[in-house]
Design a protein around this motif. Structure first.
Motif, PDB file in Angstrom:
ATOM      1  N   GLY A 284       1.811  -2.418  -3.497  1.00  0.00           N
ATOM      2  CA  GLY A 284       0.200  -2.101  -3.061  1.00  0.00           C
ATOM      3  C   GLY A 284      -0.677  -2.909  -3.777  1.00  0.00           C
ATOM      4  O   GLY A 284      -0.521  -3.611  -4.724  1.00  0.00           O
ATOM      5  N   HIS A 285      -1.801  -2.932  -2.822  1.00  0.00           N
ATOM      6  CA  HIS A 285      -2.929  -3.686  -3.663  1.00  0.00           C
ATOM      7  C   HIS A 285      -4.316  -3.034  -3.173  1.00  0.00           C
ATOM      8  O   HIS A 285      -4.312  -2.283  -2.085  1.00  0.00           O
ATOM      9  CB  HIS A 285      -2.986  -5.095  -3.150  1.00  0.00           C
ATOM     10  N   GLU A 286      -5.459  -3.459  -3.842  1.00  0.00           N
ATOM     11  CA  GLU A 286      -6.811  -2.963  -3.255  1.00  0.00           C
ATOM     12  C   GLU A 286      -7.066  -3.691  -1.846  1.00  0.00           C
ATOM     13  O   GLU A 286      -6.458  -4.625  -1.478  1.00  0.00           O
ATOM     14  CB  GLU A 286      -7.722  -3.599  -4.196  1.00  0.00           C
ATOM     15  N   PRO A 287      -7.642  -2.766  -1.130  1.00  0.00           N
ATOM     16  CA  PRO A 287      -7.756  -3.180   0.452  1.00  0.00           C
ATOM     17  C   PRO A 287      -8.463  -4.551   0.574  1.00  0.00           C
ATOM     18  O   PRO A 287      -8.042  -5.362   1.445  1.00  0.00           O
ATOM     19  CB  PRO A 287      -8.968  -2.213   1.075  1.00  0.00           C
ATOM     20  N   ASP A 288      -9.205  -4.960  -0.227  1.00  0.00           N
ATOM     21  CA  ASP A 288     -10.003  -6.133  -0.206  1.00  0.00           C
ATOM     22  C   ASP A 288      -9.821  -7.158  -1.264  1.00  0.00           C
ATOM     23  O   ASP A 288     -10.354  -8.350  -1.375  1.00  0.00           O
ATOM     24  CB  ASP A 288     -11.625  -6.002  -0.202  1.00  0.00           C
ATOM     25  N   ASP A 289      -8.723  -6.722  -1.947  1.00  0.00           N
ATOM     26  CA  ASP A 289      -8.094  -7.843  -2.948  1.00  0.00           C
ATOM     27  C   ASP A 289      -6.772  -7.721  -3.102  1.00  0.00           C
ATOM     28  O   ASP A 289      -6.352  -7.223  -4.108  1.00  0.00           O
ATOM     29  CB  ASP A 289      -9.123  -7.519  -4.272  1.00  0.00           C
ATOM     30  N   PRO A 290      -5.933  -8.515  -2.410  1.00  0.00           N
ATOM     31  CA  PRO A 290      -4.571  -8.628  -2.450  1.00  0.00           C
ATOM     32  C   PRO A 290      -3.997  -8.991  -3.920  1.00  0.00           C
ATOM     33  O   PRO A 290      -2.814  -8.785  -4.400  1.00  0.00           O
ATOM     34  CB  PRO A 290      -3.908  -9.604  -1.358  1.00  0.00           C
TER      35      PRO A 290
ATOM     36  N   ARG B  58      -3.443  -1.459   5.554  1.00  0.00           N
ATOM     37  CA  ARG B  58      -4.156  -2.391   4.672  1.00  0.00           C
ATOM     38  C   ARG B  58      -3.904  -2.508   3.278  1.00  0.00           C
ATOM     39  O   ARG B  58      -4.414  -3.737   2.939  1.00  0.00           O
ATOM     40  CB  ARG B  58      -5.630  -2.071   4.887  1.00  0.00           C
ATOM     41  N   THR B  59      -3.223  -1.865   2.668  1.00  0.00           N
ATOM     42  CA  THR B  59      -2.837  -2.056   1.337  1.00  0.00           C
ATOM     43  C   THR B  59      -1.693  -1.986   0.811  1.00  0.00           C
ATOM     44  O   THR B  59      -1.327  -2.175  -0.268  1.00  0.00           O
ATOM     45  CB  THR B  59      -3.758  -0.909   0.580  1.00  0.00           C
ATOM     46  N   VAL B  60      -0.632  -1.923   1.511  1.00  0.00           N
ATOM     47  CA  VAL B  60       0.924  -1.944   1.211  1.00  0.00           C
ATOM     48  C   VAL B  60       1.497  -3.214   1.984  1.00  0.00           C
ATOM     49  O   VAL B  60       1.589  -3.213   3.162  1.00  0.00           O
ATOM     50  CB  VAL B  60       1.699  -0.359   1.667  1.00  0.00           C
ATOM     51  N   ALA B  61       1.973  -3.939   1.060  1.00  0.00           N
ATOM     52  CA  ALA B  61       2.554  -5.262   1.449  1.00  0.00           C
ATOM     53  C   ALA B  61       4.031  -5.253   1.728  1.00  0.00           C
ATOM     54  O   ALA B  61       4.585  -6.002   2.619  1.00  0.00           O
ATOM     55  CB  ALA B  61       2.418  -6.283   0.210  1.00  0.00           C
ATOM     56  N   GLY B  62       4.791  -4.041   1.291  1.00  0.00           N
ATOM     57  CA  GLY B  62       6.240  -4.098   1.553  1.00  0.00           C
ATOM     58  C   GLY B  62       6.682  -3.270   0.619  1.00  0.00           C
ATOM     59  O   GLY B  62       6.119  -2.553  -0.231  1.00  0.00           O
TER      60      GLY B  62
END
Length: 165
Positions: free
Chosen positions: A21-27, A116-120
């Motif tokens: 995961g990551h912050e919505p506006d900051d991968p 929006r916040t989980v890449a995989g």
């Protein structure tokens, strides 16, 4: 205090499944974490653990085991502070991962915020977690997993230190 059920899902090779995961506006502000989420309505922790696992990963063929750990945590995410009481359940699956890392597109039930916040997601060996330089929550997961694999589940849930980020 948000009540949360999380899943320590192990495959037949004792690899653990973690979401990226990551912050919505900051991968670039990213971390790895166990599947799980908040209880809804009157559902139990066990029901929430199984529901969240299915929503976030599509995996339903699991044997849900005991609560391993409990912790209180507080962290900023998506513009607000989250205060959570988390229960970590052991679960086993017979599923073998098709790929080392799967994209979020393979995760069917994500909410809009999660999309929006989980890449995989990725299956990790204990050794990979121990040597990882990425941020992983809970922060002592590598040691906890190592003890679990060496000693088996604790006879009663272990209360972890409060974690404030």
């Amino acid at each position: 205090m948000r009540r949360v059920a999380r899943v320590v899902l192990l495959d037949p090779d004792d690899r653990i499944l973690l979401l990226h995961g990551h912050e919505p506006d900051d991968p670039d502000d990213d971390w790895w974490f166990t599947p799980g989420g908040g209880l809804e309505g009157e559902e139990s922790h066990e029901q929430a653990a199984l529901r969240e696992l299915a929503e976030e990963t599509g995996i339903t063929d699991v044997a849900l085991g005991p609560v391993l750990w409990k912790r209180v945590c507080s962290f900023p995410f998506a513009g607000r502070r989250w205060d959570q009481d988390e229960w970590y359940f052991l679960a086993r699956t017979t599923r073998k991962a098709a790929a080392e890392t799967e994209s979020a597109a393979a995760m069917p039930g994500l909410t809009a915020l999660e999309r929006r916040t989980v890449a995989g997601l990725r299956w990790w060996t204990c050794e990979e977690l121990i040597s990882a330089h990425e941020t992983v929550y809970p922060t002592k997961l590598a040691g906890l997993l190592s003890a679990l694999l060496d000693e088996g589940p604790p006879s009663a849930p272990v209360v972890l230190d409060t974690e404030i980020v």
